[in-house]
Design a protein around this motif. Structure first.
Motif, mmCIF file in Angstrom:
data_model
loop_
_atom_site.group_PDB
_atom_site.id
_atom_site.type_symbol
_atom_site.label_atom_id
_atom_site.label_comp_id
_atom_site.label_asym_id
_atom_site.label_seq_id
_atom_site.Cartn_x
_atom_site.Cartn_y
_atom_site.Cartn_z
ATOM 1 N N GLY A 172 19.471 19.375 -80.135
ATOM 2 C CA GLY A 172 18.661 18.158 -80.255
ATOM 3 C C GLY A 172 19.527 16.917 -80.384
ATOM 4 O O GLY A 172 20.068 16.663 -81.443
ATOM 5 N N GLY A 173 19.680 16.197 -79.306
ATOM 6 C CA GLY A 173 20.464 14.964 -79.359
ATOM 7 C C GLY A 173 19.811 13.875 -78.533
ATOM 8 O O GLY A 173 18.837 14.134 -77.818
ATOM 9 N N GLN A 174 20.348 12.672 -78.639
ATOM 10 C CA GLN A 174 19.806 11.564 -77.848
ATOM 11 C C GLN A 174 20.824 11.150 -76.804
ATOM 12 O O GLN A 174 22.018 11.129 -77.064
ATOM 13 N N ARG A 175 20.310 10.787 -75.615
ATOM 14 C CA ARG A 175 21.200 10.330 -74.544
ATOM 15 C C ARG A 175 21.205 8.809 -74.513
ATOM 16 O O ARG A 175 20.217 8.182 -74.873
ATOM 17 N N THR A 176 22.324 8.259 -74.041
ATOM 18 C CA THR A 176 22.379 6.798 -73.911
ATOM 19 C C THR A 176 21.758 6.402 -72.569
ATOM 20 O O THR A 176 21.634 7.242 -71.672
ATOM 21 N N PRO A 177 21.379 5.126 -72.416
ATOM 22 C CA PRO A 177 20.727 4.710 -71.156
ATOM 23 C C PRO A 177 21.603 4.915 -69.917
ATOM 24 O O PRO A 177 21.083 5.018 -68.814
ATOM 25 N N THR A 178 22.924 4.963 -70.086
ATOM 26 C CA THR A 178 23.797 5.106 -68.909
ATOM 27 C C THR A 178 24.076 6.566 -68.553
ATOM 28 O O THR A 178 24.736 6.849 -67.556
ATOM 29 N N ASN A 214 28.784 7.743 -69.294
ATOM 30 C CA ASN A 214 28.753 6.655 -68.324
ATOM 31 C C ASN A 214 29.656 7.004 -67.144
ATOM 32 O O ASN A 214 30.624 6.328 -66.831
ATOM 33 N N ASP A 265 12.529 11.680 -67.275
ATOM 34 C CA ASP A 265 13.427 11.222 -68.344
ATOM 35 C C ASP A 265 14.885 11.509 -67.975
ATOM 36 O O ASP A 265 15.531 12.376 -68.551
ATOM 37 N N TRP A 314 21.605 12.783 -65.265
ATOM 38 C CA TRP A 314 21.007 14.111 -65.357
ATOM 39 C C TRP A 314 21.513 14.984 -64.210
ATOM 40 O O TRP A 314 21.311 14.654 -63.040
ATOM 41 N N TYR A 367 22.192 4.445 -61.629
ATOM 42 C CA TYR A 367 21.869 3.021 -61.703
ATOM 43 C C TYR A 367 23.097 2.194 -62.084
ATOM 44 O O TYR A 367 23.445 1.219 -61.429
ATOM 45 N N GLU A 368 23.762 2.627 -63.142
ATOM 46 C CA GLU A 368 24.875 1.846 -63.679
ATOM 47 C C GLU A 368 26.017 1.724 -62.659
ATOM 48 O O GLU A 368 26.493 0.629 -62.380
ATOM 49 N N LEU A 405 21.703 23.835 -74.396
ATOM 50 C CA LEU A 405 20.473 23.262 -73.849
ATOM 51 C C LEU A 405 19.459 22.857 -74.905
ATOM 52 O O LEU A 405 18.787 21.844 -74.780
ATOM 53 N N GLU A 406 19.331 23.668 -75.946
ATOM 54 C CA GLU A 406 18.309 23.394 -76.961
ATOM 55 C C GLU A 406 18.833 22.505 -78.078
ATOM 56 O O GLU A 406 18.161 22.292 -79.074
#
Lengths: 147, 334
Positions: free
Chosen positions: B151-157, B196, B268, B160, B233-234, B148-149
């Motif tokens: 630190g990474g970035q998620r892609t727009p697709t 995705n 987010d 959650w 959305y995708e 959980l902690e």
């Protein structure tokens, strides 16, 4: 639509990550971390440490701060914007170890924290050590030949 | 042609439903409609996994209470979650003195449970049953992705995982009835991107909907809503676009639980919500009450599941998907 065509269609339509924005944030935050590290280095040498000790202590300090921020649940919020900016310096490695330790706590100290702490960082440790050893052997023979 | 639509002769009624969610879901657009929420994501327990069990327990108790039944009157419990060995369900239901069938259909579990329950009821084998489904963001992240902690970035697709549990009681009383069902086929279009899942699941939803409209006398306009589980959305855009290419237009009445549960602009969550709790709580809190009151008359509900195994993906595998369909109607006045 076959598998190949579908994959192409999906890749073509998926919104891409904002690379320019991500790069800018990575540069700014990653740069800030490195500047901070440089600041600590100057502080430690100013306090009378020799260069080698000061460099080691800079890494230790950054690891300590990262682990503390990971524990308080702040680091991932910074990393969400910073991306490679927090991942590339030693902070990324410290966070990968600390976050896994926090999560595994519920399974106890041996089967949980002990067994899982290096799940993400493991490959870096293994291949870092492995290629370090290979580099050492090559270096040894080169210095043997070239004196 | 082989008939695959299950037409329930003895139609089960959804006589009660109950939803329990976490704080982020409570802060979303449907926040006020959920029966219960907890600001503490651990629901007073010591681990995320136990928290998920607690959510299921509360959801089932709530639904039983609403239905006016007592728990020993239930003939069978059908429950599932995303955790290994379905421990969320097993622990939650171990204190109930009723037979239990554990289900795993990833995010299609809610529809799978209702489909099996409706079939058992329609066949006259049972007179009442409960279905429960849950997912927990923290427990899922740990099992399927990163700590959980981390630190990474998620892609727009990326989606959650919903923290929530939804329970439904099927019996012969109530204003919402399940008329038909269609068991989804496993569809694998070769997608292996864990970020995705909408694209992995959309072909399964397309397959199920195409089969339904081909075989039934209905067309998309006959339904107030065509509800997909968690394509986000995708996946929703892919579904609508590719179905349109096949001559099936669902653009006007399609909604997706993953898009309903969160506000993508404010929260987010990137492409929207996912997890098998997602469709369970949205159906329970928003769709079923509107069907009961008659605001909605006829809906199609497709639980969409991406059967993603981290181990298979590491071995170069793909994400097979499945989508089970239910035709649910307002039964008031009948």
């Amino acid at each position: 639509m076959n598998e190949k065509e579908y994959s192409k269609y999906v890749e073509g339509r998926a919104k891409k990550s904002p690379i320019l924005k991500n790069c800018a944030f990575a540069f700014l935050i990653g740069g800030t971390i490195c500047t901070l590290g440089q600041g600590f280095f100057h502080l430690y040498t100013f306090l009378g440490m020799d260069e080698l000790d000061a460099r080691t202590l800079v890494s230790v300090t950054l690891i300590f701060i990262t682990t503390l921020l990971t524990g308080f649940g702040v680091f991932d919020n910074i990393a969400r914007f910073a991306g490679a900016g927090t991942l590339v310096p030693i902070t990324g490695f410290a966070n990968a170890v600390a976050s896994e330790a926090i999560d595994s706590k519920s399974e106890g100290f041996i089967p949980g924290v002990g067994a899982k702490i290096f799940t993400i960082a493991g490959p870096v440790i293994l291949y870092g050590t492995f290629f370090g050893a290979i580099y050492g052997v090559i270096y040894y023979f080169i210095t043997l030949i070239w004196g | 042609m082989k008939k695959s639509i299950l037409k329930f002769k003895r139609k089960p009624k959804i006589c009660a439903s109950y939803s329990v969610v976490g704080h982020m879901e409570a802060d979303g657009p449907l926040g006020k409609q959920f029966d219960e929420y907890c600001l503490d994501d651990k629901f007073g327990k010591e681990s995320w996994e136990k928290a998920e069990s607690e959510m299921q327990r509360r959801a089932l108790c709530g639904a039983i209470k609403k239905s006016g039944l007592i728990d020993t009157e239930l003939d069978v419990l059908l429950a599932g979650d995303l955790l290994n060995q379905c421990i969320g369900s097993n622990y939650a239901l171990s204190n109930f003195d009723t037979g239990f069938l554990g289900l795993y259909g990833a995010c299609s579990t809610c529809s799978e449970g209702l489909l099996i329950g409706a079939s058992l009821f329609s066949g006259g084998i049972i007179d009442t049953c409960a279905t429960v489904t849950s997912s927990h963001y923290c427990a899922s992240e740990r099992q399927f992705r990163f700590p959980l902690e981390y630190g990474g970035q998620r892609t727009p697709t990326a989606q959650w995982t919903t923290t929530g549990a939804g329970a439904f009681i099927l019996s012969d009383n109530g204003d919402v009835e399940i008329c038909e069902g269609l068991v989804g086929k496993v569809i694998d279009k070769g997608i292996s991107d864990i970020n995705n899942m909408g694209a992995a699941m959309a072909p399964a939803a397309i397959n199920t909907l195409k089969r339904y409209f081909l075989e039934s006398e209905h067309s998309p306009e006959d339904f107030d809503l065509i509800i997909t589980g968690d394509l986000g959305y995708e996946g929703s855009e892919i579904l609508k676009e590719l179905l349109l290419d096949e001559g099936i237009d669902i653009r006007k009445n399609h909604v997706d639980c993953g898009l309903m549960i969160f506000d993508r602009d404010r929260q987010d969550v990137h492409a929207g919500g996912s997890g098998c709790g997602c469709s369970a709580v949205v159906m329970s809190a928003s769709i079923i009450p509107n069907l009961a009151s008659g605001v909605l008359k006829n809906v199609l509900f497709l639980g969409t599941g991406a059967l993603m195994s981290p181990m298979s993906l590491s071995q170069g595998g793909t994400i097979p998907s499945v989508a089970h369909l239910l035709h649910i109607s307002h039964a008031g006045g009948k």
